[in-house]
Design an enzyme around this catalytic site. Structure first.
Site, PDB file in Angstrom:
ATOM      1  N   ASP A 100     -11.711  -8.045  13.925  1.00 29.68           N
ATOM      2  CA  ASP A 100     -10.970  -8.712  12.861  1.00 29.68           C
ATOM      3  C   ASP A 100     -11.587 -10.097  12.677  1.00 29.68           C
ATOM      4  O   ASP A 100     -11.990 -10.725  13.666  1.00 29.68           O
ATOM      5  CB  ASP A 100      -9.493  -8.857  13.236  1.00 29.68           C
ATOM      6  CG  ASP A 100      -8.614  -9.036  12.019  1.00 29.68           C
ATOM      7  OD1 ASP A 100      -7.815  -8.131  11.711  1.00 29.68           O
ATOM      8  OD2 ASP A 100      -8.729 -10.098  11.357  1.00 29.68           O
ATOM      9  N   THR A 109      -5.915  -3.636   1.102  1.00 24.69           N
ATOM     10  CA  THR A 109      -6.264  -3.264  -0.283  1.00 24.69           C
ATOM     11  C   THR A 109      -5.047  -3.574  -1.158  1.00 24.69           C
ATOM     12  O   THR A 109      -4.342  -2.651  -1.598  1.00 24.69           O
ATOM     13  CB  THR A 109      -6.608  -1.761  -0.367  1.00 24.69           C
ATOM     14  OG1 THR A 109      -5.591  -1.015   0.315  1.00 24.69           O
ATOM     15  CG2 THR A 109      -7.957  -1.444   0.248  1.00 24.69           C
ATOM     16  N   THR A 117      -5.655   3.366   2.560  1.00 19.89           N
ATOM     17  CA  THR A 117      -5.582   4.078   1.278  1.00 19.89           C
ATOM     18  C   THR A 117      -6.426   3.357   0.237  1.00 19.89           C
ATOM     19  O   THR A 117      -6.201   2.175  -0.049  1.00 19.89           O
ATOM     20  CB  THR A 117      -4.107   4.149   0.815  1.00 19.89           C
ATOM     21  OG1 THR A 117      -3.341   4.669   1.895  1.00 19.89           O
ATOM     22  CG2 THR A 117      -3.953   5.032  -0.414  1.00 19.89           C
ATOM     23  N   ASN A 127       1.866  10.554  -0.939  1.00 21.62           N
ATOM     24  CA  ASN A 127       2.777   9.403  -1.006  1.00 21.62           C
ATOM     25  C   ASN A 127       3.586   9.369  -2.304  1.00 21.62           C
ATOM     26  O   ASN A 127       4.763   9.024  -2.293  1.00 21.62           O
ATOM     27  CB  ASN A 127       1.997   8.094  -0.829  1.00 21.62           C
ATOM     28  CG  ASN A 127       2.005   7.643   0.623  1.00 21.62           C
ATOM     29  OD1 ASN A 127       2.446   8.374   1.499  1.00 21.62           O
ATOM     30  ND2 ASN A 127       1.516   6.447   0.882  1.00 21.62           N
ATOM     31  N   CYS A 156       3.480   0.782   1.109  1.00 20.13           N
ATOM     32  CA  CYS A 156       2.653   1.880   0.582  1.00 20.13           C
ATOM     33  C   CYS A 156       3.152   2.513  -0.712  1.00 20.13           C
ATOM     34  O   CYS A 156       2.378   2.630  -1.677  1.00 20.13           O
ATOM     35  CB  CYS A 156       2.527   2.964   1.636  1.00 20.13           C
ATOM     36  SG  CYS A 156       1.902   2.321   3.182  1.00 20.13           S
ATOM     37  N   LYS A 201       2.895   0.505  -4.088  1.00 17.20           N
ATOM     38  CA  LYS A 201       1.486   0.182  -4.346  1.00 17.20           C
ATOM     39  C   LYS A 201       0.703   1.449  -4.711  1.00 17.20           C
ATOM     40  O   LYS A 201      -0.064   1.462  -5.673  1.00 17.20           O
ATOM     41  CB  LYS A 201       0.910  -0.460  -3.080  1.00 17.20           C
ATOM     42  CG  LYS A 201      -0.483  -0.972  -3.210  1.00 17.20           C
ATOM     43  CD  LYS A 201      -0.942  -1.614  -1.912  1.00 17.20           C
ATOM     44  CE  LYS A 201      -1.396  -0.566  -0.941  1.00 17.20           C
ATOM     45  NZ  LYS A 201      -2.308  -1.017   0.097  1.00 17.20           N
ATOM     46  N   ARG A 232       7.453  -6.078   3.880  1.00 22.55           N
ATOM     47  CA  ARG A 232       6.693  -5.863   2.648  1.00 22.55           C
ATOM     48  C   ARG A 232       7.455  -4.946   1.683  1.00 22.55           C
ATOM     49  O   ARG A 232       7.844  -3.853   2.040  1.00 22.55           O
ATOM     50  CB  ARG A 232       5.310  -5.296   2.978  1.00 22.55           C
ATOM     51  CG  ARG A 232       4.402  -6.360   3.591  1.00 22.55           C
ATOM     52  CD  ARG A 232       3.091  -5.787   3.981  1.00 22.55           C
ATOM     53  NE  ARG A 232       3.206  -4.835   5.071  1.00 22.55           N
ATOM     54  CZ  ARG A 232       2.206  -4.115   5.539  1.00 22.55           C
ATOM     55  NH1 ARG A 232       1.015  -4.204   4.992  1.00 22.55           N
ATOM     56  NH2 ARG A 232       2.382  -3.286   6.545  1.00 22.55           N
TER      57      ARG A 232
END
Ligand code: UGA
Length: 473
Positions: A30, A90, A130, A219, A273, A276, A341
């Protein structure tokens, strides 16, 4: 296998830990040195500052320094790796498309390093997070531009759900691998060797584009299940006398072909997820001239669901929020995580503040600290009206109404605490149907507004307790 995991957020950290448990030599990379220092400390509290996933920190403690290494120096490890998993952020752009800025920067940096590597053995770069359909192909172009030799690309999407990621990673329902070259399939079979011939785990090998599409279709279908129940099942219970949502759910899902997952009606599905991914798929489909009406409806029902209960409380229970104190329980996007989130609580709290409440008493079993960052007054000065509490009981004290936004188990027995701490008339807004004995509460003079049923008010005025009566006189 020598594996590099690039990016140590939820997806990367879980992937690195689980691969190290399989006995691979894993380097988690990272570019944030603070994160790397926290993970390298091996201390649960340090690790959980970044990713709080049940079982993850103990797994890291088990393999750290033996099979698992954290580093912010990619140069020294990249040359002879077998596989690099891309687990990079992303985020969405304003128009719903996927922002590949971080991805492209990291891919470009790696391509430059790979162009200079001495080892000539085959390596595969694998997209784990993703990414839009066609991204593996795009990565191939980046490698070609830098004249990188003998490095393949693959798609291997992550299907884990937060809160149960470690258990699921140990026994996934499927692994999907999309490649072009037999050698690359072979390398990934070695990474996942214990799953390849497993009798209950589907090991699916396909093209990179199909693999990328599988993640989006999965999803968006999951979100559509939830939106179907919220937009159809819950509405029937809310609008038609005597339609009971719990019985409706049980009756419908008794059919083996119909999933029970998704039938838990809610004040919207949150998390990093679903929203988005559905917006990204809408964008991708529009680019190829496909109608996106169904996906748009699914997305819109979910967004509406996050805020509509406040309006129902005003319209159906005649509750005025102005200058009231409201307890909000459950801030994370679901139980067993501290992840804020896209949590429904964000829309709930913004809506309540917009209606003029004087104070919000907020409590989450795990996410209070993360919520403080989300609701920073730098984002909205009205967030200063939020007071954080250490228990549901503390949040309820001196409040005029309650909003339950996430499905933590500890809220299931809340009716006793409500009766103990607040007196009717008092409004309970239940975004998760967490109070099975709500009828008893209503009989005792409380008002109840929930997703999936009509607003309920006591038939008779609540009895005033003798001491109160005396005091009032
Ligand atoms: C989701 C998918 O379930 C995973 O398969 C996928 O890998 C992951 O996204 C991802 O793309 O990374 P996650 O976001 O962790 O996983 O959470 P879920 O458990 O799916 O829940 C999402 C939201 O839907 C939560 O707010 C949850 O409370 C809500 N939900 C779930 C409902 O409102 N009703 C339900 O019946 C089920």
């Amino acid at each position: 296998m020598k594996i590099i995991v690039a990016g140590t957020g939820y997806v990367g950290l879980v992937q690195a830990a689980v691969c190290s448990e399989y006995g691979h030599e894993v380097y988690a990379y990272d570019n944030n040195p603070e994160k790397i220092a926290a993970y390298n400390s091996g201390e649960a509290a340090q690790i959980e500052r970044y990713v709080n996933e049940p079982g993850l920190s103990s797994l890291i403690q088990k393999t750290l320094g033996k099979y698992l290494f954290f580093t912010s120096d990619i140069k020294s490890i990249i040359g002879d790796a077998d596989v690099i998993f891309f687990c990079l952020p992303t985020p969405p752009n304003q128009d719903g498309s996927t922002n590949l800025t971080f991805y492209d920067a990291a891919a470009g940096e790696m391509a430059q390093l790979l162009a200079k590597r001495r080892s000539k053995k085959r390596m595969v770069l694998v997209n784990k997070s993703t990414v839009p359909i066609g991204t593996a192909r795009h990565l191939e172009d980046i490698l070609r531009t830098h004249n990188v030799q003998n490095v393949g690309v693959a798609s291997n999407p992550e299907f884990l759900a937060e809160g149960t990621a470690i258990a699921q990673a140990r026994k996934p329902d499927r692994l999907v691998v999309g490649c072009d070259h037999p050698e690359d399939f072979q390398i990934l079979r070695r990474v996942y060797s214990q799953f390849v011939n497993h009798v209950r785990i589907k090991y699916i090998e396909t093209t990179p584009e199909t693999s990328e599409a599988i993640k989006y279709v999965a999803n968006t279908m999951l979100l559509t299940y939830i939106s179907f129940w919220n937009g159809v099942g819950a509405r029937l219970g809310e609008k038609i006398d005597n339609v009971r949502i719990e019985d409706l759910r049980r009756g419908v899902t008794a059919d083996d072909r119909i999933s029970t997952w998704g039938s838990y009606v809610s004040n919207g599905a949150g998390g990093s997820c679903f929203g988005k991914d559905i917006r990204s798929l809408i964008y991708q489909l529009r680019n190829v001239d496909v109608s996106t009406k169904m996906l748009e409806a699914s997305y819109e029902v979910n967004e509406y669901q996050k805020r509509y209960l406040v309006d129902r409380a005003i319209n159906e229970a005649d509750f005025q929020f102005s200058n009231k104190t409201v307890a909000v329980l459950g801030l994370a996007f679901k139980k067993q995580t501290n992840d804020m989130r896209d949590a429904s609580s964000i829309k709930v709290i913004e809506t309540l503040l917009g209606k003029g409440v004087s104070k919000i008493k907020a409590y989450d079993p795990l996410a209070n600290e993360e919520a403080k960052e989300t609701f920073s007054s730098a984002n909205n000065i009205l967030f200063d009206k939020i007071e954080y509490c250490n228990s549901a009981k503390e949040a309820l004290a001196d409040s005029d109404a309650l909003f339950i936004s996430a499905d933590w188990e500890e809220f299931r027995g809340l009716s006793g605490t409500i009766e103990q701490v607040v007196k009717p008339p008092y409004l309970v807004i239940d975004g998760r149907r967490m109070i099975p004995d709500y009828e008893e509460l209503v009989n005792k003079g409380f008002q109840y507004v929930a997703v999936g049923s009509m607003a309920m008010s006591p038939l008779v005025a609540p009895e005033i307790e003798p001491e109160l009566e005396a005091a009032e006189a």
